[in-house]
Design a protein around this motif. Structure first.
Motif, PDB file in Angstrom:
ATOM      1  N   SER A   1      19.721  32.499  30.582  1.00  0.00           N
ATOM      2  CA  SER A   1      20.424  32.581  29.295  1.00  0.00           C
ATOM      3  C   SER A   1      21.169  33.902  29.124  1.00  0.00           C
ATOM      4  CB  SER A   1      19.429  32.409  28.145  1.00  0.00           C
ATOM      5  OG  SER A   1      18.584  33.538  28.046  1.00  0.00           O
ATOM      6  N   PHE A   2      20.869  34.915  29.919  1.00  0.00           N
ATOM      7  CA  PHE A   2      21.462  36.233  29.717  1.00  0.00           C
ATOM      8  C   PHE A   2      22.952  36.348  30.030  1.00  0.00           C
ATOM      9  CE2 PHE A   2      17.078  38.295  30.395  1.00  0.00           C
ATOM     10  CZ  PHE A   2      16.761  38.076  29.071  1.00  0.00           C
ATOM     11  N   PRO A   3      23.456  35.815  31.132  1.00  0.00           N
ATOM     12  CA  PRO A   3      24.852  36.126  31.484  1.00  0.00           C
ATOM     13  C   PRO A   3      25.884  35.768  30.410  1.00  0.00           C
ATOM     14  CG  PRO A   3      23.751  35.114  33.350  1.00  0.00           C
ATOM     15  CD  PRO A   3      22.815  35.031  32.186  1.00  0.00           C
ATOM     16  N   ARG A   4      25.732  34.662  29.736  1.00  0.00           N
ATOM     17  CA  ARG A   4      26.727  34.248  28.735  1.00  0.00           C
ATOM     18  C   ARG A   4      26.130  34.103  27.339  1.00  0.00           C
ATOM     19  NH1 ARG A   4      31.598  32.071  31.070  1.00  0.00           N
ATOM     20  NH2 ARG A   4      31.383  32.043  33.321  1.00  0.00           N
ATOM     21  N   ASN A   5      24.997  34.747  27.094  1.00  0.00           N
ATOM     22  CA  ASN A   5      24.321  34.649  25.797  1.00  0.00           C
ATOM     23  C   ASN A   5      24.104  33.192  25.395  1.00  0.00           C
ATOM     24  OD1 ASN A   5      24.607  37.377  25.907  1.00  0.00           O
ATOM     25  ND2 ASN A   5      25.915  37.544  24.109  1.00  0.00           N
ATOM     26  N   ASN A   6      23.555  32.410  26.313  1.00  0.00           N
ATOM     27  CA  ASN A   6      23.368  30.982  26.109  1.00  0.00           C
ATOM     28  C   ASN A   6      22.136  30.750  25.226  1.00  0.00           C
ATOM     29  OD1 ASN A   6      23.070  28.226  26.314  1.00  0.00           O
ATOM     30  ND2 ASN A   6      23.698  28.175  28.463  1.00  0.00           N
ATOM     31  N   ILE A   7      22.397  30.390  23.967  1.00  0.00           N
ATOM     32  CA  ILE A   7      21.318  30.212  22.994  1.00  0.00           C
ATOM     33  C   ILE A   7      20.434  29.025  23.356  1.00  0.00           C
ATOM     34  CG2 ILE A   7      20.857  29.625  20.584  1.00  0.00           C
ATOM     35  CD1 ILE A   7      23.256  31.315  19.814  1.00  0.00           C
ATOM     36  N   SER A   8      21.004  27.962  23.876  1.00  0.00           N
ATOM     37  CA  SER A   8      20.203  26.770  24.173  1.00  0.00           C
ATOM     38  C   SER A   8      19.181  27.048  25.272  1.00  0.00           C
ATOM     39  CB  SER A   8      21.104  25.599  24.555  1.00  0.00           C
ATOM     40  OG  SER A   8      21.854  25.904  25.707  1.00  0.00           O
ATOM     41  N   TYR A   9      19.548  27.810  26.294  1.00  0.00           N
ATOM     42  CA  TYR A   9      18.574  28.166  27.332  1.00  0.00           C
ATOM     43  C   TYR A   9      17.468  29.052  26.768  1.00  0.00           C
ATOM     44  CZ  TYR A   9      21.186  26.351  31.359  1.00  0.00           C
ATOM     45  OH  TYR A   9      21.804  25.543  32.272  1.00  0.00           O
ATOM     46  N   LEU A  10      17.835  29.936  25.855  1.00  0.00           N
ATOM     47  CA  LEU A  10      16.823  30.809  25.265  1.00  0.00           C
ATOM     48  C   LEU A  10      15.845  30.013  24.403  1.00  0.00           C
ATOM     49  CD1 LEU A  10      15.922  33.731  25.144  1.00  0.00           C
ATOM     50  CD2 LEU A  10      17.333  34.010  23.111  1.00  0.00           C
ATOM     51  N   VAL A  11      16.350  29.044  23.666  1.00  0.00           N
ATOM     52  CA  VAL A  11      15.474  28.184  22.858  1.00  0.00           C
ATOM     53  C   VAL A  11      14.557  27.370  23.771  1.00  0.00           C
ATOM     54  CG1 VAL A  11      15.441  26.209  21.283  1.00  0.00           C
ATOM     55  CG2 VAL A  11      16.996  28.103  20.865  1.00  0.00           C
ATOM     56  N   LEU A  12      15.110  26.823  24.855  1.00  0.00           N
ATOM     57  CA  LEU A  12      14.274  26.093  25.819  1.00  0.00           C
ATOM     58  C   LEU A  12      13.223  27.008  26.439  1.00  0.00           C
ATOM     59  CD1 LEU A  12      16.833  23.831  27.694  1.00  0.00           C
ATOM     60  CD2 LEU A  12      14.953  23.105  26.232  1.00  0.00           C
ATOM     61  N   SER A  13      13.586  28.249  26.681  1.00  0.00           N
ATOM     62  CA  SER A  13      12.638  29.213  27.220  1.00  0.00           C
ATOM     63  C   SER A  13      11.492  29.453  26.243  1.00  0.00           C
ATOM     64  CB  SER A  13      13.350  30.530  27.527  1.00  0.00           C
ATOM     65  OG  SER A  13      12.435  31.539  27.851  1.00  0.00           O
ATOM     66  N   MET A  14      11.810  29.575  24.966  1.00  0.00           N
ATOM     67  CA  MET A  14      10.770  29.811  23.965  1.00  0.00           C
ATOM     68  C   MET A  14       9.845  28.600  23.819  1.00  0.00           C
ATOM     69  SD  MET A  14      13.044  31.816  21.137  1.00  0.00           S
ATOM     70  CE  MET A  14      11.714  31.977  19.958  1.00  0.00           C
ATOM     71  N   ILE A  15      10.417  27.414  23.811  1.00  0.00           N
ATOM     72  CA  ILE A  15       9.597  26.200  23.692  1.00  0.00           C
ATOM     73  C   ILE A  15       8.713  26.026  24.921  1.00  0.00           C
ATOM     74  CG2 ILE A  15       9.703  23.674  23.603  1.00  0.00           C
ATOM     75  CD1 ILE A  15      12.263  24.027  21.895  1.00  0.00           C
ATOM     76  N   SER A  16       9.287  26.229  26.101  1.00  0.00           N
ATOM     77  CA  SER A  16       8.491  26.046  27.316  1.00  0.00           C
ATOM     78  C   SER A  16       7.468  27.162  27.497  1.00  0.00           C
ATOM     79  CB  SER A  16       9.394  25.923  28.540  1.00  0.00           C
ATOM     80  OG  SER A  16      10.209  27.049  28.687  1.00  0.00           O
ATOM     81  N   THR A  17       7.693  28.328  26.899  1.00  0.00           N
ATOM     82  CA  THR A  17       6.665  29.370  26.921  1.00  0.00           C
ATOM     83  C   THR A  17       5.423  28.891  26.188  1.00  0.00           C
ATOM     84  OG1 THR A  17       8.253  31.182  27.082  1.00  0.00           O
ATOM     85  CG2 THR A  17       6.098  31.714  26.190  1.00  0.00           C
ATOM     86  N   GLY A  18       5.626  28.276  25.051  1.00  0.00           N
ATOM     87  CA  GLY A  18       4.479  27.728  24.321  1.00  0.00           C
ATOM     88  C   GLY A  18       3.782  26.623  25.079  1.00  0.00           C
ATOM     89  N   LEU A  19       4.580  25.782  25.725  1.00  0.00           N
ATOM     90  CA  LEU A  19       4.028  24.617  26.419  1.00  0.00           C
ATOM     91  C   LEU A  19       3.350  24.975  27.744  1.00  0.00           C
ATOM     92  CD1 LEU A  19       3.802  21.519  26.344  1.00  0.00           C
ATOM     93  CD2 LEU A  19       5.978  21.445  27.556  1.00  0.00           C
ATOM     94  N   PHE A  20       4.003  25.789  28.554  1.00  0.00           N
ATOM     95  CA  PHE A  20       3.510  26.063  29.896  1.00  0.00           C
ATOM     96  C   PHE A  20       2.746  27.378  30.027  1.00  0.00           C
ATOM     97  CE2 PHE A  20       7.399  23.508  31.057  1.00  0.00           C
ATOM     98  CZ  PHE A  20       6.681  22.352  31.287  1.00  0.00           C
ATOM     99  N   SER A  21       2.828  28.247  29.023  1.00  0.00           N
ATOM    100  CA  SER A  21       2.162  29.539  29.132  1.00  0.00           C
ATOM    101  C   SER A  21       1.012  29.681  28.137  1.00  0.00           C
ATOM    102  CB  SER A  21       3.172  30.667  28.916  1.00  0.00           C
ATOM    103  OG  SER A  21       4.220  30.576  29.846  1.00  0.00           O
ATOM    104  N   VAL A  22       1.316  29.495  26.875  1.00  0.00           N
ATOM    105  CA  VAL A  22       0.302  29.733  25.841  1.00  0.00           C
ATOM    106  C   VAL A  22      -0.721  28.598  25.795  1.00  0.00           C
ATOM    107  CG1 VAL A  22      -0.051  30.121  23.379  1.00  0.00           C
ATOM    108  CG2 VAL A  22       1.910  31.151  24.531  1.00  0.00           C
ATOM    109  N   ALA A  23      -0.274  27.359  25.878  1.00  0.00           N
ATOM    110  CA  ALA A  23      -1.200  26.221  25.797  1.00  0.00           C
ATOM    111  C   ALA A  23      -2.239  26.227  26.926  1.00  0.00           C
ATOM    112  CB  ALA A  23      -0.433  24.909  25.777  1.00  0.00           C
ATOM    113  N   PRO A  24      -1.872  26.466  28.195  1.00  0.00           N
ATOM    114  CA  PRO A  24      -2.914  26.539  29.226  1.00  0.00           C
ATOM    115  C   PRO A  24      -3.882  27.703  29.019  1.00  0.00           C
ATOM    116  CG  PRO A  24      -0.815  26.141  30.271  1.00  0.00           C
ATOM    117  CD  PRO A  24      -0.537  26.439  28.834  1.00  0.00           C
ATOM    118  N   LEU A  25      -3.403  28.807  28.456  1.00  0.00           N
ATOM    119  CA  LEU A  25      -4.307  29.933  28.182  1.00  0.00           C
ATOM    120  C   LEU A  25      -5.330  29.570  27.112  1.00  0.00           C
ATOM    121  CD1 LEU A  25      -1.864  32.956  28.258  1.00  0.00           C
ATOM    122  CD2 LEU A  25      -3.573  32.336  29.966  1.00  0.00           C
ATOM    123  N   ILE A  26      -4.874  28.877  26.081  1.00  0.00           N
ATOM    124  CA  ILE A  26      -5.809  28.445  25.034  1.00  0.00           C
ATOM    125  C   ILE A  26      -6.824  27.463  25.602  1.00  0.00           C
ATOM    126  CG2 ILE A  26      -5.984  27.147  22.867  1.00  0.00           C
ATOM    127  CD1 ILE A  26      -3.260  28.402  22.107  1.00  0.00           C
TER     128      ILE A  26
END
Length: 129
Positions: A37-62
């Motif tokens: 998402s960084f090269p062109r300030n792509n908001i949609s990739y950043l939103v997908l990154s935030m959602i998948s962080t919750g799904l693939f990172s935080v949820a398995p830790l819990i």
């Protein structure tokens, strides 16, 4: 987990991974989406990154914290530990790893939100001009 599969140590010295460690391996995907998402300030990739962080990172830790809770309870009530890492009980070491990982992913979400707000306001200002 990778040590056992790559046969870096004998099989009898490597414990079987917890079930939550397999989906946690996918936690690299949110970071890659964030980097894309960084090269062109792509908001949609950043939103997908935030959602998948919750799904693939935080949820398995819990889930991992809940899965290890009976072993931690047994350790602190009865003083019995069956697996050890570096001379410490495996449950204590793994809870330490979970706490550090939760902090890192929390910071990732926090700064992603800050960046998203910044990009969104700059996009709105460009549209007004």
């Amino acid at each position: 987990m990778c040590v056992g599969h790559l046969k870096l140590l004998p099989h009898d010295q490597v414990a079987m991974p917890y079930q939550w460690e397999y989906p946690y391996l996918l936690s690299i995907l949110p970071s890659l989406l964030g980097l894309l998402s960084f090269p062109r300030n792509n908001i949609s990739y950043l939103v997908l990154s935030m959602i998948s962080t919750g799904l693939f990172s935080v949820a398995p830790l819990i889930y991992g914290a809940m899965e290890m809770f009976p072993m931690a309870q047994q350790l602190y009530r009865h003083g019995k530990a069956y697996r050890f890492i570096f001379g410490f009980s495996a449950v204590s070491v793994m809870y330490l790893v979970v706490v550090v990982a939760a902090q890192v992913h929390g910071w990732q979400l926090y700064y992603s939100k800050k960046l998203l707000d910044s990009w969104f306001t700059s996009t709105q200002e460009k549209k007004k001009k």
